[in-house]
Design a protein around this motif. Structure first.
Motif, PDB file in Angstrom:
ATOM      1  N   PRO A   1      -6.096   4.133  -0.766  1.00 17.32           N
ATOM      2  CA  PRO A   1      -5.196   3.481  -1.719  1.00 17.32           C
ATOM      3  C   PRO A   1      -5.845   2.381  -2.557  1.00 17.32           C
ATOM      4  CG  PRO A   1      -4.662   2.822   0.529  1.00 17.32           C
ATOM      5  CD  PRO A   1      -5.701   3.892   0.617  1.00 17.32           C
ATOM      6  N   ASP A   2      -6.990   1.859  -2.147  1.00 14.54           N
ATOM      7  CA  ASP A   2      -7.654   0.798  -2.911  1.00 14.54           C
ATOM      8  C   ASP A   2      -8.557   1.329  -4.012  1.00 14.54           C
ATOM      9  OD1 ASP A   2      -6.550  -1.339  -1.590  1.00 14.54           O
ATOM     10  OD2 ASP A   2      -8.097  -1.363  -0.038  1.00 14.54           O
TER      11      ASP A   2
ATOM     12  N   TYR B   1       0.812  -1.215   0.000  1.00 14.89           N
ATOM     13  CA  TYR B   1       0.000   0.000   0.000  1.00 14.89           C
ATOM     14  C   TYR B   1       0.845   1.265   0.000  1.00 14.89           C
ATOM     15  CZ  TYR B   1      -4.133  -2.808   0.478  1.00 14.89           C
ATOM     16  OH  TYR B   1      -5.137  -3.698   0.238  1.00 14.89           O
ATOM     17  N   ASP B   2       2.000   1.238   0.631  1.00 20.06           N
ATOM     18  CA  ASP B   2       2.868   2.414   0.609  1.00 20.06           C
ATOM     19  C   ASP B   2       3.383   2.679  -0.804  1.00 20.06           C
ATOM     20  OD1 ASP B   2       2.599   2.968   3.320  1.00 20.06           O
ATOM     21  OD2 ASP B   2       4.296   1.674   3.876  1.00 20.06           O
TER      22      ASP B   2
ATOM     23  N   ASP C   1       0.135  -3.251 -10.804  1.00 23.63           N
ATOM     24  CA  ASP C   1      -0.943  -2.888  -9.879  1.00 23.63           C
ATOM     25  C   ASP C   1      -2.047  -2.171 -10.658  1.00 23.63           C
ATOM     26  OD1 ASP C   1      -2.588  -1.722  -7.930  1.00 23.63           O
ATOM     27  OD2 ASP C   1      -0.910  -1.389  -6.557  1.00 23.63           O
TER      28      ASP C   1
ATOM     29  N   ARG D   1       1.854   1.699  -3.541  1.00 22.75           N
ATOM     30  CA  ARG D   1       0.675   2.109  -4.305  1.00 22.75           C
ATOM     31  C   ARG D   1       0.382   3.584  -4.086  1.00 22.75           C
ATOM     32  NH1 ARG D   1      -4.714  -1.343  -3.707  1.00 22.75           N
ATOM     33  NH2 ARG D   1      -3.733  -2.578  -5.337  1.00 22.75           N
ATOM     34  N   LYS D   2       0.443   4.023  -2.822  1.00 26.03           N
ATOM     35  CA  LYS D   2       0.195   5.432  -2.511  1.00 26.03           C
ATOM     36  C   LYS D   2       1.225   6.330  -3.193  1.00 26.03           C
ATOM     37  CE  LYS D   2      -1.698   4.758   2.147  1.00 26.03           C
ATOM     38  NZ  LYS D   2      -1.465   5.045   3.568  1.00 26.03           N
TER      39      LYS D   2
END
Length: 124
Positions: free
Chosen positions: A111-112, A7-8, A42, A10-11
Motif C-alpha cells: 500500500p505504500d 492503509y485499508d 493521499d 488506501r488499498k
C-alpha cells in the motif's frame, strides 16, 4: 511516500482505480480514477489514479489502432479475418486483464508503493 494514512482506505481506493475497468470499459473506467484523484489527498492513491487513467487510455488507443484494421479485414474477408486474428485479440485481453489484476494485487500487498504499468505511454 510516507504519511499518516488509513492503509485499508488506501488499498481500497487504489484497487478501485485500477479495477474500474472491470465494471465498464466506457467512460466509467476513467471516471472513477478521476473522481478519486480529485477527492483524495493521499499521494499514493493519486499516483495510482493517474497511472490507472494512463493505462485505460492506452487500452482504448491500442484497441482502436488494432481493432479497426482487424474489423476491416474481417469485413472484407466475410469473417475469415476475425477467425485468423483471434489469437491477437485473445492476447490483448489476456494482457489487459492480467496487468489490471497485477496492479490490484500490488495495491493490496504494497500500500505504500504506487503501481507502475510497464510499456505504456503516460499522458498524466
Amino acid at each position: 511516500m510516507q504519511g499518516t494514512y488509513d492503509y485499508d482506505k488506501r488499498k481500497l481506493l487504489s484497487s478501485l482505480c485500477h479495477g474500474a475497468i472491470f465494471f465498464s470499459t466506457t467512460l466509467f473506467s476513467i471516471g472513477v480514477p478521476i473522481v478519486i484523484n480529485l477527492l483524495t489527498d493521499d499521494l499514493v492513491v493519486k499516483s495510482n489514479a493517474k497511472e490507472s487513467i494512463n493505462f485505460h487510455f492506452n487500452v482504448w488507443f491500442w484497441a482502436t489502432v488494432i481493432g479497426i484494421p482487424l474489423g476491416i479485414i474481417s469485413w472484407i474477408t466475410l469473417g475469415l479475418g476475425g477467425i485468423l486474428f483471434f489469437p491477437v485479440i485473445a492476447l490483448g485481453f489476456a494482457l489487459h486483464w492480467g496487468l489490471t489484476i497485477w496492479a490490484i494485487l500490488h495495491c493490496l500487498s504494497n500500500p505504500d508503493e504506487p503501481f507502475r504499468y510497464p510499456f505504456i505511454f503516460r499522458v498524466f
